[in-house]
Design a protein around this motif. Sequence first.
Motif, PDB file in Angstrom:
ATOM      1  N   GLY A   1      85.725  64.782 -38.225  1.00  0.00           N
ATOM      2  CA  GLY A   1      87.164  64.757 -38.479  1.00  0.00           C
ATOM      3  C   GLY A   1      87.534  63.573 -39.339  1.00  0.00           C
ATOM      4  N   SER A   2      88.760  63.157 -39.221  1.00  0.00           N
ATOM      5  CA  SER A   2      89.218  62.018 -39.998  1.00  0.00           C
ATOM      6  C   SER A   2      89.235  60.780 -39.122  1.00  0.00           C
ATOM      7  CB  SER A   2      90.609  62.301 -40.552  1.00  0.00           C
ATOM      8  OG  SER A   2      91.520  62.412 -39.487  1.00  0.00           O
ATOM      9  N   VAL A   3      89.609  59.662 -39.722  1.00  0.00           N
ATOM     10  CA  VAL A   3      89.676  58.416 -38.974  1.00  0.00           C
ATOM     11  C   VAL A   3      90.788  58.492 -37.937  1.00  0.00           C
ATOM     12  CG1 VAL A   3      90.003  55.934 -39.213  1.00  0.00           C
ATOM     13  CG2 VAL A   3      88.751  57.175 -40.938  1.00  0.00           C
ATOM     14  N   ALA A   4      91.784  59.334 -38.157  1.00  0.00           N
ATOM     15  CA  ALA A   4      92.875  59.500 -37.198  1.00  0.00           C
ATOM     16  C   ALA A   4      92.423  60.231 -35.936  1.00  0.00           C
ATOM     17  CB  ALA A   4      94.024  60.251 -37.850  1.00  0.00           C
ATOM     18  N   ASN A   5      91.160  60.574 -35.862  1.00  0.00           N
ATOM     19  CA  ASN A   5      90.606  61.332 -34.747  1.00  0.00           C
ATOM     20  C   ASN A   5      90.095  60.427 -33.625  1.00  0.00           C
ATOM     21  OD1 ASN A   5      90.288  63.913 -33.904  1.00  0.00           O
ATOM     22  ND2 ASN A   5      88.403  64.306 -35.017  1.00  0.00           N
ATOM     23  N   TRP A   6      90.451  59.134 -33.650  1.00  0.00           N
ATOM     24  CA  TRP A   6      89.909  58.178 -32.692  1.00  0.00           C
ATOM     25  C   TRP A   6      90.209  58.557 -31.251  1.00  0.00           C
ATOM     26  CZ3 TRP A   6      86.248  54.890 -33.449  1.00  0.00           C
ATOM     27  CH2 TRP A   6      86.029  54.387 -34.716  1.00  0.00           C
ATOM     28  N   GLU A   7      91.411  59.039 -30.998  1.00  0.00           N
ATOM     29  CA  GLU A   7      91.781  59.369 -29.617  1.00  0.00           C
ATOM     30  C   GLU A   7      90.888  60.474 -29.062  1.00  0.00           C
ATOM     31  OE1 GLU A   7      95.647  60.735 -26.993  1.00  0.00           O
ATOM     32  OE2 GLU A   7      95.852  60.402 -29.135  1.00  0.00           O
ATOM     33  N   THR A   8      90.601  61.465 -29.879  1.00  0.00           N
ATOM     34  CA  THR A   8      89.727  62.555 -29.447  1.00  0.00           C
ATOM     35  C   THR A   8      88.311  62.043 -29.180  1.00  0.00           C
ATOM     36  OG1 THR A   8      91.023  64.016 -30.842  1.00  0.00           O
ATOM     37  CG2 THR A   8      88.929  64.860 -30.054  1.00  0.00           C
ATOM     38  N   ILE A   9      87.839  61.166 -30.033  1.00  0.00           N
ATOM     39  CA  ILE A   9      86.486  60.620 -29.858  1.00  0.00           C
ATOM     40  C   ILE A   9      86.402  59.808 -28.573  1.00  0.00           C
ATOM     41  CG2 ILE A   9      84.820  58.994 -30.827  1.00  0.00           C
ATOM     42  CD1 ILE A   9      85.828  59.856 -33.603  1.00  0.00           C
ATOM     43  N   ILE A  10      87.387  58.947 -28.346  1.00  0.00           N
ATOM     44  CA  ILE A  10      87.374  58.114 -27.146  1.00  0.00           C
ATOM     45  C   ILE A  10      87.501  58.976 -25.888  1.00  0.00           C
ATOM     46  CG2 ILE A  10      88.679  56.351 -25.898  1.00  0.00           C
ATOM     47  CD1 ILE A  10      89.267  55.095 -28.641  1.00  0.00           C
ATOM     48  N   ASN A  11      88.382  59.969 -25.930  1.00  0.00           N
ATOM     49  CA  ASN A  11      88.545  60.848 -24.768  1.00  0.00           C
ATOM     50  C   ASN A  11      87.283  61.647 -24.468  1.00  0.00           C
ATOM     51  OD1 ASN A  11      91.129  60.058 -24.175  1.00  0.00           O
ATOM     52  ND2 ASN A  11      92.081  61.676 -25.380  1.00  0.00           N
ATOM     53  N   PHE A  12      86.557  62.044 -25.494  1.00  0.00           N
ATOM     54  CA  PHE A  12      85.337  62.812 -25.277  1.00  0.00           C
ATOM     55  C   PHE A  12      84.311  61.998 -24.489  1.00  0.00           C
ATOM     56  CE2 PHE A  12      81.031  63.965 -26.616  1.00  0.00           C
ATOM     57  CZ  PHE A  12      81.002  65.287 -26.211  1.00  0.00           C
ATOM     58  N   TYR A  13      84.171  60.728 -24.827  1.00  0.00           N
ATOM     59  CA  TYR A  13      83.156  59.908 -24.172  1.00  0.00           C
ATOM     60  C   TYR A  13      83.627  59.264 -22.881  1.00  0.00           C
ATOM     61  CZ  TYR A  13      80.222  60.514 -28.224  1.00  0.00           C
ATOM     62  OH  TYR A  13      79.453  61.063 -29.201  1.00  0.00           O
ATOM     63  N   THR A  14      84.929  59.195 -22.626  1.00  0.00           N
ATOM     64  CA  THR A  14      85.404  58.502 -21.429  1.00  0.00           C
ATOM     65  C   THR A  14      85.845  59.443 -20.309  1.00  0.00           C
ATOM     66  OG1 THR A  14      87.610  58.310 -22.381  1.00  0.00           O
ATOM     67  CG2 THR A  14      86.105  56.458 -22.693  1.00  0.00           C
ATOM     68  N   THR A  15      86.194  60.691 -20.611  1.00  0.00           N
ATOM     69  CA  THR A  15      86.649  61.596 -19.555  1.00  0.00           C
ATOM     70  C   THR A  15      85.479  62.393 -19.002  1.00  0.00           C
ATOM     71  OG1 THR A  15      87.149  63.337 -21.145  1.00  0.00           O
ATOM     72  CG2 THR A  15      88.940  61.830 -20.576  1.00  0.00           C
ATOM     73  N   SER A  16      85.609  62.789 -17.745  1.00  0.00           N
ATOM     74  CA  SER A  16      84.554  63.607 -17.148  1.00  0.00           C
ATOM     75  C   SER A  16      84.757  65.054 -17.587  1.00  0.00           C
ATOM     76  CB  SER A  16      84.605  63.509 -15.626  1.00  0.00           C
ATOM     77  OG  SER A  16      85.845  63.989 -15.166  1.00  0.00           O
ATOM     78  N   GLN A  17      83.666  65.726 -17.807  1.00  0.00           N
ATOM     79  CA  GLN A  17      83.718  67.115 -18.258  1.00  0.00           C
ATOM     80  C   GLN A  17      82.921  67.967 -17.276  1.00  0.00           C
ATOM     81  OE1 GLN A  17      82.205  67.058 -22.207  1.00  0.00           O
ATOM     82  NE2 GLN A  17      83.846  65.771 -22.964  1.00  0.00           N
ATOM     83  N   ILE A  18      83.563  69.017 -16.790  1.00  0.00           N
ATOM     84  CA  ILE A  18      82.915  69.925 -15.854  1.00  0.00           C
ATOM     85  C   ILE A  18      82.820  71.291 -16.525  1.00  0.00           C
ATOM     86  CG2 ILE A  18      83.097  71.043 -13.611  1.00  0.00           C
ATOM     87  CD1 ILE A  18      84.719  68.620 -12.696  1.00  0.00           C
ATOM     88  N   TYR A  19      81.614  71.808 -16.592  1.00  0.00           N
ATOM     89  CA  TYR A  19      81.403  73.118 -17.194  1.00  0.00           C
ATOM     90  C   TYR A  19      81.196  74.131 -16.075  1.00  0.00           C
ATOM     91  CZ  TYR A  19      80.786  70.405 -21.391  1.00  0.00           C
ATOM     92  OH  TYR A  19      80.988  69.538 -22.423  1.00  0.00           O
ATOM     93  N   VAL A  20      82.089  75.107 -15.976  1.00  0.00           N
ATOM     94  CA  VAL A  20      82.018  76.126 -14.938  1.00  0.00           C
ATOM     95  C   VAL A  20      81.468  77.396 -15.573  1.00  0.00           C
ATOM     96  CG1 VAL A  20      83.352  77.479 -13.298  1.00  0.00           C
ATOM     97  CG2 VAL A  20      83.989  75.119 -13.760  1.00  0.00           C
ATOM     98  N   PRO A  21      80.359  77.934 -15.052  1.00  0.00           N
ATOM     99  CA  PRO A  21      79.841  79.171 -15.623  1.00  0.00           C
ATOM    100  C   PRO A  21      80.771  80.335 -15.309  1.00  0.00           C
ATOM    101  CG  PRO A  21      78.590  78.558 -13.690  1.00  0.00           C
ATOM    102  CD  PRO A  21      79.547  77.434 -13.960  1.00  0.00           C
ATOM    103  N   GLY A  22      80.829  81.258 -16.214  1.00  0.00           N
ATOM    104  CA  GLY A  22      81.686  82.406 -15.988  1.00  0.00           C
ATOM    105  C   GLY A  22      82.006  83.104 -17.305  1.00  0.00           C
ATOM    106  N   VAL A  23      83.113  83.788 -17.301  1.00  0.00           N
ATOM    107  CA  VAL A  23      83.526  84.558 -18.469  1.00  0.00           C
ATOM    108  C   VAL A  23      83.904  83.604 -19.591  1.00  0.00           C
ATOM    109  CG1 VAL A  23      85.171  86.286 -19.267  1.00  0.00           C
ATOM    110  CG2 VAL A  23      84.361  86.336 -16.917  1.00  0.00           C
ATOM    111  N   ASP A  24      83.598  83.997 -20.814  1.00  0.00           N
ATOM    112  CA  ASP A  24      83.934  83.188 -21.976  1.00  0.00           C
ATOM    113  C   ASP A  24      85.452  83.074 -22.085  1.00  0.00           C
ATOM    114  OD1 ASP A  24      83.941  81.811 -24.296  1.00  0.00           O
ATOM    115  OD2 ASP A  24      83.114  83.403 -25.536  1.00  0.00           O
ATOM    116  N   PRO A  25      86.012  81.855 -22.112  1.00  0.00           N
ATOM    117  CA  PRO A  25      87.463  81.708 -22.192  1.00  0.00           C
ATOM    118  C   PRO A  25      88.028  82.120 -23.545  1.00  0.00           C
ATOM    119  CG  PRO A  25      86.406  79.568 -22.295  1.00  0.00           C
ATOM    120  CD  PRO A  25      85.336  80.579 -22.011  1.00  0.00           C
ATOM    121  N   ASN A  26      87.186  82.235 -24.541  1.00  0.00           N
ATOM    122  CA  ASN A  26      87.644  82.639 -25.872  1.00  0.00           C
ATOM    123  C   ASN A  26      86.891  83.904 -26.272  1.00  0.00           C
ATOM    124  OD1 ASN A  26      88.640  82.837 -28.428  1.00  0.00           O
ATOM    125  ND2 ASN A  26      87.770  80.931 -29.183  1.00  0.00           N
TER     126      ASN A  26
END
Length: 112
Positions: free
Chosen positions: A72-97
């Motif tokens: 992305g661009s340099v303005a993407n800092w918030e997304t980058i920081i959130n990706f590495y600092t928030t917990s992510q839980i992957y639930v198996p199941g139907v594709d949401p998209n």
Amino acid sequence: MEDVTPLNLEDHPKLFGLRYDQLIAILVSLILSTQIYSWFSPIHFAGQDLRLDICIVIALIGPLYALVTLKGSVANWETIINFYTTSQIYVPGVDPNPRRFLIDEELPQFSE
């Protein structure tokens, strides 16, 4: 047979896999570091020449910029920081998209 390659108009033009701003940043940092190395007089500190260390750091600024702005661009800092600092839980199941895969797309028929 007509060309069925999808045209992605949202993509940025790229050269060597890099956007032009990334490529220019890398080239400018490399050229600037080599010029600074030739312009500086030797800087002796603890028996070593610091000129090389300073120029290596300057040369790495361009590739570092290219890595940070790869998705992305340099303005993407918030997304980058959130990706590495928030917990992510992957639930198996139907594709949401369900539109992710083009199931209604007509595929070309190739004859042997």
